[in-house]
Enzyme design. Structure first.
Site, short mmCIF file in Angstrom:
data_model
loop_
_atom_site.label_atom_id
_atom_site.label_comp_id
_atom_site.label_asym_id
_atom_site.label_seq_id
_atom_site.Cartn_x
_atom_site.Cartn_y
_atom_site.Cartn_z
N THR A 133 -21.42 -52.61 -6.80
CA THR A 133 -20.11 -52.94 -7.34
C THR A 133 -20.19 -54.12 -8.31
O THR A 133 -21.09 -54.96 -8.20
CB THR A 133 -19.15 -53.29 -6.18
OG1 THR A 133 -17.98 -53.90 -6.70
CG2 THR A 133 -19.79 -54.30 -5.23
N ASP A 134 -19.21 -54.20 -9.22
CA ASP A 134 -19.14 -55.35 -10.12
C ASP A 134 -18.71 -56.62 -9.37
O ASP A 134 -18.80 -57.72 -9.91
CB ASP A 134 -18.19 -55.07 -11.30
CG ASP A 134 -16.77 -54.74 -10.88
OD1 ASP A 134 -16.47 -54.72 -9.67
OD2 ASP A 134 -15.93 -54.49 -11.78
N GLU A 135 -18.24 -56.46 -8.13
CA GLU A 135 -17.73 -57.63 -7.41
C GLU A 135 -18.83 -58.63 -7.08
O GLU A 135 -18.56 -59.78 -6.76
CB GLU A 135 -16.98 -57.20 -6.14
CG GLU A 135 -15.88 -56.20 -6.48
CD GLU A 135 -14.87 -55.94 -5.37
OE1 GLU A 135 -14.70 -56.81 -4.50
OE2 GLU A 135 -14.26 -54.87 -5.40
N TYR A 159 -17.32 -58.86 1.57
CA TYR A 159 -17.77 -57.56 1.03
C TYR A 159 -18.72 -57.77 -0.13
O TYR A 159 -19.84 -57.23 -0.16
CB TYR A 159 -16.55 -56.73 0.59
CG TYR A 159 -16.91 -55.56 -0.30
CD1 TYR A 159 -17.66 -54.49 0.18
CD2 TYR A 159 -16.50 -55.52 -1.64
CE1 TYR A 159 -18.01 -53.42 -0.63
CE2 TYR A 159 -16.84 -54.45 -2.46
CZ TYR A 159 -17.59 -53.41 -1.96
OH TYR A 159 -17.94 -52.35 -2.77
N LYS A 163 -22.76 -56.81 -0.52
CA LYS A 163 -23.30 -55.91 -1.55
C LYS A 163 -24.33 -56.67 -2.41
O LYS A 163 -25.35 -56.09 -2.82
CB LYS A 163 -22.18 -55.36 -2.42
CG LYS A 163 -21.23 -54.41 -1.72
CD LYS A 163 -21.86 -53.11 -1.24
CE LYS A 163 -22.28 -52.19 -2.36
NZ LYS A 163 -22.74 -50.87 -1.81
P1 NAD Z 1 -15.74 -45.33 1.24
O1 NAD Z 1 -15.36 -46.46 2.15
O2 NAD Z 1 -14.70 -44.40 0.77
O3 NAD Z 1 -16.87 -44.43 1.93
C1 NAD Z 1 -17.96 -44.98 2.59
C2 NAD Z 1 -18.68 -43.85 3.31
O4 NAD Z 1 -19.84 -44.42 3.95
C3 NAD Z 1 -17.84 -43.20 4.42
O5 NAD Z 1 -17.98 -41.80 4.39
C4 NAD Z 1 -18.43 -43.78 5.69
O6 NAD Z 1 -18.30 -42.92 6.82
C5 NAD Z 1 -19.87 -44.00 5.31
N1 NAD Z 1 -20.52 -45.05 6.11
C6 NAD Z 1 -20.01 -46.28 6.39
N2 NAD Z 1 -20.88 -46.95 7.18
C7 NAD Z 1 -21.94 -46.14 7.38
C8 NAD Z 1 -23.17 -46.26 8.09
N3 NAD Z 1 -23.45 -47.39 8.78
N4 NAD Z 1 -24.04 -45.24 8.06
C9 NAD Z 1 -23.76 -44.09 7.39
N5 NAD Z 1 -22.60 -43.91 6.70
C10 NAD Z 1 -21.71 -44.92 6.70
O7 NAD Z 1 -16.51 -46.02 0.02
P2 NAD Z 1 -16.49 -45.61 -1.53
O8 NAD Z 1 -15.30 -46.20 -2.16
O9 NAD Z 1 -16.76 -44.17 -1.64
O10 NAD Z 1 -17.76 -46.44 -2.05
C11 NAD Z 1 -19.07 -45.86 -2.02
C12 NAD Z 1 -20.06 -46.88 -2.54
O11 NAD Z 1 -19.71 -47.26 -3.86
C13 NAD Z 1 -20.11 -48.17 -1.72
O12 NAD Z 1 -21.45 -48.58 -1.64
C14 NAD Z 1 -19.29 -49.15 -2.53
O13 NAD Z 1 -19.75 -50.47 -2.33
C15 NAD Z 1 -19.58 -48.68 -3.94
N6 NAD Z 1 -18.53 -48.94 -4.93
C16 NAD Z 1 -17.24 -48.59 -4.69
C17 NAD Z 1 -16.26 -48.81 -5.65
C18 NAD Z 1 -14.82 -48.41 -5.43
O14 NAD Z 1 -13.96 -48.74 -6.26
N7 NAD Z 1 -14.49 -47.68 -4.38
C19 NAD Z 1 -16.61 -49.41 -6.87
C20 NAD Z 1 -17.96 -49.75 -7.10
C21 NAD Z 1 -18.90 -49.50 -6.12
P1 TYD Z 2 -8.45 -52.87 -3.85
O1 TYD Z 2 -8.01 -51.47 -4.11
O2 TYD Z 2 -8.49 -53.36 -2.44
O3 TYD Z 2 -9.87 -53.05 -4.56
P2 TYD Z 2 -10.75 -54.41 -4.80
O4 TYD Z 2 -10.28 -55.48 -3.90
O5 TYD Z 2 -12.12 -53.92 -4.44
O6 TYD Z 2 -10.58 -54.75 -6.26
O7 TYD Z 2 -7.51 -53.83 -4.67
C1 TYD Z 2 -7.37 -53.71 -6.07
C2 TYD Z 2 -6.52 -54.86 -6.54
O8 TYD Z 2 -5.19 -54.68 -6.03
C3 TYD Z 2 -6.99 -56.21 -6.01
O9 TYD Z 2 -6.77 -57.19 -7.04
C4 TYD Z 2 -6.07 -56.48 -4.83
C5 TYD Z 2 -4.78 -55.79 -5.22
N1 TYD Z 2 -3.99 -55.22 -4.11
C6 TYD Z 2 -2.60 -55.47 -4.05
O10 TYD Z 2 -2.04 -56.18 -4.90
N2 TYD Z 2 -1.89 -54.91 -3.04
C7 TYD Z 2 -2.48 -54.14 -2.07
O11 TYD Z 2 -1.77 -53.67 -1.14
C8 TYD Z 2 -3.89 -53.88 -2.15
C9 TYD Z 2 -4.59 -53.03 -1.12
C10 TYD Z 2 -4.61 -54.44 -3.21
#
Ligand code: NAD
Ligand code: TYD
Length: 364
Positions: A133-135, A159, A163
């Site tokens: 992630t960019d975070e 988090y 990462k």
């Molecule tokens: P998500 O929370 O929707 O899904 C995570 C999946 O991983 C789930 O299916 C869960 O059951 C599985 N999981 C969790 N712990 C586990 C373990 N110990 N062993 C096996 N499986 C396990 O997450 P997502 O949003 O699909 O993100 C996927 C990846 O992309 C993550 O690594 C996240 O850090 C990264 N990412 C997400 C975003 C975003 O905006 N969602 C952005 C950039 C990077």
């Molecule tokens: P989120 O979807 O939790 O992603 P991330 O924290 O990984 O960026 O949140 C996106 C943005 O929205 C973040 O700045 C937090 C804000 N946010 C709200 O304002 N209200 C909410 O209920 C949630 C879940 C997030």
């Protein structure tokens, strides 16, 4: 090609698995623990495909990993399994260390042991792609240039720290042991099948129920939004053609403040649900107590992936949001069911400020 995907039942992982099975002749083993965030129904279309197999288990389970690598002998690993929600990491960081840090370490160990047994040319072709992630880069001020591959690590939430630790481990396994790794850091994803604790599906859940839509602080934080299928396409481009040992940043140049984004969602809902008793939906927006340490701004410069791999997002944010809102409207029952799975603490309830929390310091 045999691909081992971890976290393939999650929001992004399921988009990746669907894309692989639709667009390639690869086979996929999906290792997923099926946590609260998993949704195997997102893979219903793949269930009958003989090239697909789900293994339910923990990425931190070394014995299971050893068996899986020995039996399946993957050509590549695409590692997405993670605890992924910042608010949960603030309330309970331990699971983030177990899965994101220890899990990544165990997966690296298993992949390295497997890779060392491979003959050429499989050994040179093997890839371990870590999805991040960019975070990990911390927070930008409004006037800062976007993150690049060379940006310094500065994670602020549990988090992001977990990462970042995983990214460092992956790079260490490349430099120290020669494991052929790839790392990608993407911005905030949106699209179908996202668990409604993240901003967009949460806001839609609340708006459709006529309940207050919680916006943290004054909604001034900026996120850079990426359609999940565009991310999946980027991951496959990096896995297939990325330069070993390299990092690629993935983003669609779509920065919006949270307030702008939520207002746009409300306007789309007004249009798509013209007979809603809650119109105009923007009247439901409520400012609630801010997230502790809330990062001010994330933004990605995707210049490298564009120039090297020719990747481009397939749609504008407005087009993607419209398609996303339409999808959630068509899957309203799913949204309601997922909401029931949620623990309720955060779903639109005004959160008390964390006792003793210092302001996060969102500038540098
Ligand atoms: P998500 O929370 O929707 O899904 C995570 C999946 O991983 C789930 O299916 C869960 O059951 C599985 N999981 C969790 N712990 C586990 C373990 N110990 N062993 C096996 N499986 C396990 O997450 P997502 O949003 O699909 O993100 C996927 C990846 O992309 C993550 O690594 C996240 O850090 C990264 N990412 C997400 C975003 C975003 O905006 N969602 C952005 C950039 C990077
Ligand atoms: P989120 O979807 O939790 O992603 P991330 O924290 O990984 O960026 O949140 C996106 C943005 O929205 C973040 O700045 C937090 C804000 N946010 C709200 O304002 N209200 C909410 O209920 C949630 C879940 C997030």
């Amino acid at each position: 090609m045999r691909l081992l995907v971890t976290g393939g039942c999650g929001f992004i992982g399921s988009a990746v698995v669907r894309r692989v099975l639709r667009t390639t002749d690869w086979s996929v083993v999906n290792l997923d623990k099926l946590t609260y965030a998993a949704e195997p129904r997102a893979l219903e279309e793949t269930a009958a495909d003989p090239r697909y197999r789900l293994v339910v288990g923990d990425v931190a389970d070394a014995e299971l990993l050893a068996r899986l690598f020995a039996e399946y002998r993957p050509d590549a690993v695409l590692h997405l399994a993670a605890e992924s929600h910042v608010d949960r990491s603030i309330d309970g960081p331990e699971a983030f260390l177990s899965t994101n840090v220890v899990g990544t370490f165990r997966l690296l160990e298993a992949a390295l042991a497997h890779w060392r047994t491979l003959p050429e040319p499989e050994r040179s072709r093997f890839r371990f792609h870590h999805v991040s992630t960019d975070e990990v880069f911390g927070a930008l001020a409004d006037e800062d240039p976007p993150f690049r591959e060379t940006s310094a690590y500065d994670p602020r939430s549990p988090y992001a720290a977990s990462k970042a630790a995983a990214d460092h481990l992956v790079r260490a396994w490349w430099h120290t042991y020669g494991l052929p790794v790839l790392i990608s850091n993407a911005s905030n994803n949106y699209g179908p099948w996202q668990f409604p604790e993240k901003l967009i599906p949460l806001a839609l859940t609340k708006a459709l129920a006529g309940e207050p839509i919680p916006v943290y602080g004054r909604g001034e934080q900026v996120r850079d939004w990426l359609f999940v299928d565009d991310h999946a396409a980027a991951l496959l481009a990096i896995l297939g053609r990325g330069r070993v040992g390299r990092t690629y940043l993935v983003g669609a140049r779509a920065e919006r403040t949270n307030l702008e984004l939520v207002r746009t969602l409300c306007a789309i809902l007004d249009e798509l649900v013209p007979n809603s008793p809650h119109r105009p939906h923007a009247q439901l927006i409520r400012f609630v107590a801010d997230r502790p340490g809330h990062d001010r701004r994330y933004a990605i410069d995707p210049g490298r992936i564009e120039a090297e791999l020719g990747w481009r997002p397939s749609r504008s944010l407005e087009e993607g949001l419209r398609a996303t809102v339409a999808w959630y409207l068509a899957h309203h029952d799913w949204l309601v069911e997922m909401r029931a799975r949620y623990d309720g603490r955060r779903l639109g309830l005004v959160r008390p400020a964390a006792a003793g929390a210092e302001p996060g310091g969102t500038e540098r």
